[in-house]
Motif scaffolding. Structure first.
Motif, PDB file in Angstrom:
ATOM      1  N   PHE A 159      30.865 -16.975 -50.486  1.00  0.00           N
ATOM      2  CA  PHE A 159      29.663 -17.288 -49.715  1.00  0.00           C
ATOM      3  C   PHE A 159      28.802 -16.025 -49.687  1.00  0.00           C
ATOM      4  CE2 PHE A 159      27.769 -17.040 -45.405  1.00  0.00           C
ATOM      5  CZ  PHE A 159      26.967 -18.158 -45.430  1.00  0.00           C
ATOM      6  N   LEU A 161      25.618 -14.325 -48.379  1.00  0.00           N
ATOM      7  CA  LEU A 161      24.444 -14.187 -47.522  1.00  0.00           C
ATOM      8  C   LEU A 161      23.997 -12.724 -47.527  1.00  0.00           C
ATOM      9  CD1 LEU A 161      22.466 -15.071 -45.260  1.00  0.00           C
ATOM     10  CD2 LEU A 161      24.294 -14.669 -43.631  1.00  0.00           C
ATOM     11  N   THR A 162      24.926 -11.833 -47.189  1.00  0.00           N
ATOM     12  CA  THR A 162      24.580 -10.420 -47.007  1.00  0.00           C
ATOM     13  C   THR A 162      24.096  -9.784 -48.305  1.00  0.00           C
ATOM     14  OG1 THR A 162      26.307 -10.377 -45.351  1.00  0.00           O
ATOM     15  CG2 THR A 162      25.441  -8.252 -46.026  1.00  0.00           C
ATOM     16  N   VAL A 170      22.721  -8.613 -40.102  1.00  0.00           N
ATOM     17  CA  VAL A 170      22.636  -9.293 -38.813  1.00  0.00           C
ATOM     18  C   VAL A 170      21.389 -10.176 -38.756  1.00  0.00           C
ATOM     19  CG1 VAL A 170      22.324  -8.954 -36.358  1.00  0.00           C
ATOM     20  CG2 VAL A 170      23.846  -7.450 -37.631  1.00  0.00           C
ATOM     21  N   PHE A 200      29.167  -6.947 -50.051  1.00  0.00           N
ATOM     22  CA  PHE A 200      30.389  -7.268 -49.294  1.00  0.00           C
ATOM     23  C   PHE A 200      30.723  -8.759 -49.383  1.00  0.00           C
ATOM     24  CE2 PHE A 200      28.795  -3.918 -46.005  1.00  0.00           C
ATOM     25  CZ  PHE A 200      29.210  -2.875 -46.801  1.00  0.00           C
ATOM     26  N   THR A 202      33.076 -11.749 -49.953  1.00  0.00           N
ATOM     27  CA  THR A 202      34.517 -12.027 -49.984  1.00  0.00           C
ATOM     28  C   THR A 202      34.846 -13.072 -51.056  1.00  0.00           C
ATOM     29  OG1 THR A 202      34.601 -11.596 -47.626  1.00  0.00           O
ATOM     30  CG2 THR A 202      36.492 -12.723 -48.560  1.00  0.00           C
ATOM     31  N   ALA A 494      26.517  -7.865 -31.915  1.00  0.00           N
ATOM     32  CA  ALA A 494      25.137  -8.086 -31.438  1.00  0.00           C
ATOM     33  C   ALA A 494      24.700  -9.533 -31.678  1.00  0.00           C
ATOM     34  CB  ALA A 494      24.177  -7.128 -32.139  1.00  0.00           C
TER      35      ALA A 494
HETATM   36  C1  LIG Z   1      35.042  -6.773 -45.843  1.00  0.00           C
HETATM   37  C2  LIG Z   1      33.766  -7.502 -45.618  1.00  0.00           C
HETATM   38  C3  LIG Z   1      33.646  -8.803 -46.056  1.00  0.00           C
HETATM   39  C4  LIG Z   1      32.442  -9.488 -45.913  1.00  0.00           C
HETATM   40  N1  LIG Z   1      32.318 -10.748 -46.427  1.00  0.00           N
HETATM   41  C5  LIG Z   1      31.084 -11.328 -46.494  1.00  0.00           C
HETATM   42  C6  LIG Z   1      30.875 -12.546 -47.206  1.00  0.00           C
HETATM   43  O1  LIG Z   1      31.816 -13.140 -47.739  1.00  0.00           O
HETATM   44  N2  LIG Z   1      29.638 -13.050 -47.284  1.00  0.00           N
HETATM   45  C7  LIG Z   1      28.561 -12.433 -46.701  1.00  0.00           C
HETATM   46  O2  LIG Z   1      27.467 -12.934 -46.818  1.00  0.00           O
HETATM   47  N3  LIG Z   1      28.714 -11.286 -45.993  1.00  0.00           N
HETATM   48  C8  LIG Z   1      29.950 -10.708 -45.905  1.00  0.00           C
HETATM   49  N4  LIG Z   1      30.124  -9.519 -45.228  1.00  0.00           N
HETATM   50  C9  LIG Z   1      28.977  -8.902 -44.574  1.00  0.00           C
HETATM   51  C10 LIG Z   1      29.076  -8.955 -43.069  1.00  0.00           C
HETATM   52  O3  LIG Z   1      28.869 -10.260 -42.613  1.00  0.00           O
HETATM   53  C11 LIG Z   1      28.046  -7.959 -42.509  1.00  0.00           C
HETATM   54  O4  LIG Z   1      28.500  -6.663 -42.838  1.00  0.00           O
HETATM   55  C12 LIG Z   1      27.883  -8.110 -41.023  1.00  0.00           C
HETATM   56  O5  LIG Z   1      27.267  -9.326 -40.702  1.00  0.00           O
HETATM   57  C13 LIG Z   1      27.069  -6.971 -40.418  1.00  0.00           C
HETATM   58  O6  LIG Z   1      25.876  -6.760 -41.105  1.00  0.00           O
HETATM   59  P1  LIG Z   1      25.518  -5.280 -41.588  1.00  0.00           P
HETATM   60  O7  LIG Z   1      26.720  -4.685 -42.255  1.00  0.00           O
HETATM   61  O8  LIG Z   1      24.255  -5.350 -42.351  1.00  0.00           O
HETATM   62  O9  LIG Z   1      25.310  -4.469 -40.225  1.00  0.00           O
HETATM   63  P2  LIG Z   1      23.950  -4.063 -39.515  1.00  0.00           P
HETATM   64  O10 LIG Z   1      23.040  -5.231 -39.447  1.00  0.00           O
HETATM   65  O11 LIG Z   1      23.387  -2.827 -40.165  1.00  0.00           O
HETATM   66  O12 LIG Z   1      24.481  -3.707 -38.068  1.00  0.00           O
HETATM   67  C14 LIG Z   1      24.885  -2.375 -37.684  1.00  0.00           C
HETATM   68  C15 LIG Z   1      25.046  -2.299 -36.165  1.00  0.00           C
HETATM   69  O13 LIG Z   1      23.764  -2.531 -35.535  1.00  0.00           O
HETATM   70  C16 LIG Z   1      23.872  -3.586 -34.627  1.00  0.00           C
HETATM   71  N5  LIG Z   1      22.653  -4.416 -34.699  1.00  0.00           N
HETATM   72  C17 LIG Z   1      22.068  -4.914 -35.806  1.00  0.00           C
HETATM   73  N6  LIG Z   1      21.023  -5.690 -35.466  1.00  0.00           N
HETATM   74  C18 LIG Z   1      20.938  -5.672 -34.121  1.00  0.00           C
HETATM   75  C19 LIG Z   1      20.093  -6.297 -33.175  1.00  0.00           C
HETATM   76  N7  LIG Z   1      19.110  -7.111 -33.538  1.00  0.00           N
HETATM   77  N8  LIG Z   1      20.303  -6.053 -31.883  1.00  0.00           N
HETATM   78  C20 LIG Z   1      21.272  -5.214 -31.492  1.00  0.00           C
HETATM   79  N9  LIG Z   1      22.118  -4.611 -32.334  1.00  0.00           N
HETATM   80  C21 LIG Z   1      21.962  -4.840 -33.618  1.00  0.00           C
HETATM   81  C22 LIG Z   1      25.085  -4.387 -35.074  1.00  0.00           C
HETATM   82  O14 LIG Z   1      25.709  -5.105 -34.021  1.00  0.00           O
HETATM   83  C23 LIG Z   1      26.009  -3.339 -35.591  1.00  0.00           C
HETATM   84  O15 LIG Z   1      26.714  -2.768 -34.528  1.00  0.00           O
HETATM   85  C24 LIG Z   1      31.346  -8.850 -45.285  1.00  0.00           C
HETATM   86  C25 LIG Z   1      31.482  -7.546 -44.805  1.00  0.00           C
HETATM   87  C26 LIG Z   1      32.664  -6.872 -44.978  1.00  0.00           C
HETATM   88  C27 LIG Z   1      32.757  -5.457 -44.484  1.00  0.00           C
END
Ligand SMILES: Cc1cc2nc3c(=O)[nH]c(=O)nc-3n(C[C@H](O)[C@H](O)[C@H](O)COP(=O)(O)OP(=O)(O)OC[C@H]3O[C@@H](n4cnc5c(N)ncnc54)[C@H](O)[C@@H]3O)c2cc1C
Length: 739
Positions: A159, A161-162, A170, A200, A202, A494
């Motif tokens: 899947f 999205l990211t 987020v 990232f 999976t 968040a």
């Molecule tokens: C091992 C692994 C597997 C994954 N698997 C998948 C997958 O299969 N498919 C997929 O699509 N994604 C996947 N992901 C991605 C994962 O869903 C994202 O890493 C996660 O949603 C967080 O997004 P980000 O890393 O961009 O963090 P960021 O958006 O950069 O967030 C960083 C910090 O800021 C805070 N923050 C961000 N926005 C806000 C806000 N508006 N208000 C307050 N605080 C905020 C967050 O809570 C967090 O603490 C995976 C990630 C990992 C590490």
């Protein structure tokens, strides 16, 4: 600790059995789910545990061993748990509880294994929830494991999205993946060009298909959508490099690049053509919302499993700690009890155990709720469809009346004609369960994983140095670190808090919550030992604080409760989660007490188990109440400016002269008065006169009541600790440690 405490009460002799769990988590009458649990456990404590023990977590690469784990899932029926019987599955009806139980069993040993098993479901979920009938039947059948005698590999999915920073994470709105029209010949299906980079993702090492979120980059396509990509599509399907994860290494994660041509029939949910423009039936947010609201629950249960899985290894470590030492002869307290002679060691383990119970109860309650919601949602769609209403604002408007009826229902006594009438209305049932699910899902994801990660640290610390080695029985250090990923993926904290901020204030949920306060008081009257009264008082305080903060302003006159003010809304959401988890825990113990006696296996030693689990409820309720009280007090008082000693603000203080005069008619007032200003203007050494704020008297009344409601909670904790020091555990863990 009072050693006589147990003399009058039944004692739990062994760890809670499967029969006990089946009753608590409500699958005692589901043989299909019991079979699934057993087979998932077999893979977890066999194949998966051996992989971890053999060091397969030490590589980021997708190895033959990890691949063999997927086949073990297929053979054990774990993969098929997501499918309908006609698609190759064996569970009929909704499968939220089934997937949650499978994830729980796998995460008991390794979170990455659980994620690996869930990843394909996550890829299929957009199709399952929002796909066209053709898409559903096509991909579900491909993804089903082969039947005996069938020679094929099941399709696995990812899947996506990211995206690479600075795009979606987020904030799912900032999408960079692009969709345009490559070819559209008159009378033929359009061919789409997809450009998507994932981050990232999976399951990408072995995915045969990917469900990817993309935005239109073409005026002939409206908005965004989710599109299905296949590895054999024309163009680039580059799986990218493996992510250098510190966690969940038994799942595959990587940063893929896609540059592909696909038919427009791959748009999840289909499309229509209006004035020469392709209009996807669902935009990417609608698909993702339908997916995540279900898939986040098993993630929360993964962390719950870790906490409960830590109990047995910690007990064994504590008891055996001094065996073999010269001074610790068999039969001596030091030999038999080891570190369990010490109260703090026991109390901390009780805290870990209580948190694990609460997390499991909350998560399984959420999973069951989605099982109840799934058919109601279909019924709601059918009813509204007949009225010509489909999705969006029109649906919200159409359901408004049902919401009013739901609130009305919650305020009626059971058994009344009107209540029966409302209860029979599927739309009313839908809005009731939907409102609850909208809160329980993010609460499970947020509290179980966030607080769970903190409590896993506690569990690790109880094993001393051993805890932070690879050899630690139960792989506790891995589980601690893994819990942080569970708190992050599928939307970090968040995102869950933001969702709760909105859903916890819905009128239907608030009416529901009020009825739960009454429910807890009722439980308290016949089961005072569960902590239900403490919890009810804490729930009351939380509700009062929410009401107050929704209309109050800060020292500058700015509104306190609104979307941008995360300093107010997020902590309130956190406080609520503590309360919900505690409530779910209490309800599960009551269920056990009520039904356990008629189950021949659970009936054995039932009174002792119920006593112990009630003591854990009481302990947890006290902690939850303390958290809620602290958070609410800070929010209710913290945004007022502290009064100062200047002329205007100390007007309400007594002067020494005034007090002397009053003492003549009110003897003793001098002793009661605080903030007295002397004739030369001197005042006590502090920030200013004590602060009062609007409504503070009522808050303080409720808070003070709550404080006295903690009565007995430490007695319960002492009793639980004593049971922990005596409960029998197997000689050895039923899965290997490293080395
Ligand atoms: C091992 C692994 C597997 C994954 N698997 C998948 C997958 O299969 N498919 C997929 O699509 N994604 C996947 N992901 C991605 C994962 O869903 C994202 O890493 C996660 O949603 C967080 O997004 P980000 O890393 O961009 O963090 P960021 O958006 O950069 O967030 C960083 C910090 O800021 C805070 N923050 C961000 N926005 C806000 C806000 N508006 N208000 C307050 N605080 C905020 C967050 O809570 C967090 O603490 C995976 C990630 C990992 C590490």
């Amino acid at each position: 600790m009072g050693t006589v405490l147990l003399s009058q009460t039944p004692v739990m002799l062994t760890l809670p059995s499967d029969a006990v769990r089946q009753i608590q988590w409500r699958f005692a009458d589901r043989f299909d789910l019991q079979m699934l649990v057993q087979s998932a456990r077999g893979v977890a404590r066999g194949t998966v545990a051996r992989l971890v023990a053999a060091g397969e977590r030490n590589t980021h690469e997708w190895t033959p061993g990890k691949q063999a784990m997927l086949q073990a899932f297929d053979q054990a029926g774990v993969t098929a748990a997501f499918m309908e019987p006609e698609e190759g599955g064996f569970i009929a009806g909704p499968k939220n509880l089934a997937l949650s139980l499978a994830a729980f069993e796998l995460a008991w040993v390794d979170g990455g294994a659980a994620t690996a098993s869930l990843a394909s479901c996550l890829a299929l979920a957009p199709i399952h929830e929002r796909g066209t009938l053709e898409q559903v039947s096509h991909y579900m059948v491909l993804a089903a494991p082969p039947q005996p005698g069938e020679d094929r590999q099941p399709w696995r999915g990812a899947f996506a999205l990211t995206e690479p920073i600075p795009y979606v994470g987020v904030d799912t709105g900032m999408l960079s993946g692009k969709l345009s029209i490559a070819e559209w010949n008159e009378g033929e299906e359009p061919v789409l060009q997809v450009d998507k980079r994932g981050r990232f993702i999976t399951g990408i090492a072995f995915a045969n298909f990917v469900t990817a979120a993309v935005n239109s980059a073409d005026p002939r396509i409206k908005g965004s959508c989710v599109v299905i990509l296949e590895e054999t599509d024309e163009g680039i399907f580059d799986r990218g490099t493996a992510t250098k994860k510190l966690v969940h290494q038994l799942s595959s994660t990587g940063d893929p690049v896609f540059n592909l041509r696909v038919p427009a029939s791959r748009i999840v949910g289909g499309y229509t053509v209006k004035d020469g423009v392709i209009v996807p039936t669902y935009n990417h947010s609608e698909v993702i919302e339908a997916v995540f609201r279900r898939t986040r629950v098993p993630v929360g249960l993964m962390t719950a499993a870790k906490l409960l899985s830590a109990v047995e290894p910690v007990i064994r470590y504590q008891r055996q700690r001094f065996r073999g030492a010269e001074g610790a002869r068999p039969g001596s307290v030091r030999y038999e009890q080891g570190i369990q002679q010490r109260e703090d060691a026991l109390h901390r383990l009780v805290d870990v155990w209580a948190a694990g119970e609460a997390a499991a109860s909350l998560g399984f309650a959420a999973a069951r709720l989605f099982d109840a919601l799934d058919p109601l949602e279909k019924q709601k769609n059918a009813i509204l469809g007949e009225r010509g209403v489909q999705g969006g604002r029109a649906e919200m408007k159409a359901l408004k009346e049902s919401e009013l009826h739901a609130v009305e229902l919650l305020n009626l006594k059971s058994g009344t004609v009107r209540r029966n009438e409302l209860e029979a209305d599927p739309l009313v049932q839908f809005v009731l369960i939907d409102a609850e699910a909208n809160v329980l899902c993010p609460a499970t994801k947020l509290w179980n994983t966030g607080h769970g990660a903190n409590m896993m640290r506690e569990a690790v610390s109880l094993m001393g140095g051993y805890g932070i080695t690879e050899d630690c029985p139960g792989f506790l250090a891995n589980k601690w670190m893994d819990a942080q990923l569970e708190a992050t993926y599928e939307g970090p904290e968040a995102v869950q808090r933001r969702q709760l901020t909105i859903t916890m204030t819905s009128e239907v949920f608030i009416a529901q919550f009020r009825s739960w306060i009454r429910e807890m008081r009722g439980i308290a009257s016949h089961h005072p030992g569960t902590g239900a009264c403490t919890l009810a008082s804490a729930m009351h305080l939380w509700l009062w604080s929410l009401n107050y903060l929704q209309s109050a302003t800060d020292a500058d006159g700015d509104k306190l409760y609104h979307g941008q003010r995360q300093g107010v809304t997020f902590p309130l959401a956190d406080a609520l989660c503590w309360l919900l988890a505690s409530r779910a825990q209490i309800l599960d113990v009551l269920e056990l007490e009520e039904r356990g006696a008629s189950d021949p296996v659970a009936a054995e030693g039932l009174a002792g188990t119920v006593q112990f689990l009630s003591d854990l409820c009481h302990t947890q309720a006290a902690t939850a109440a303390g958290e809620a009280s602290r958070i609410c007090a800070e929010l209710v008082f913290g945004y007022n400016a502290h009064p100062t000693w200047d002329e205007e603000e100390h007007r309400s203080c007594f002067s020494t002269a005034e007090l002397e005069e009053l003492e003549e008619t009110m003897p003793g007032i001098c002793a009661m008065a605080v903030d007295v200003i002397t004739i030369d203007g001197a005042h006590p050494q502090k920030a200013g006169p004590c602060a009062g704020c609007a409504g503070s008297a009522e808050f303080l009344r409720l808070q003070s009541k709550l404080t006295t409601c903690l009565t007995g909670s430490r007695v319960a904790k002492d009793r639980a600790a004593e049971t922990v020091s005596k409960v029998m555990i197997p000689e050895a863990l039923d899965y290997p440690a490293a080395g």
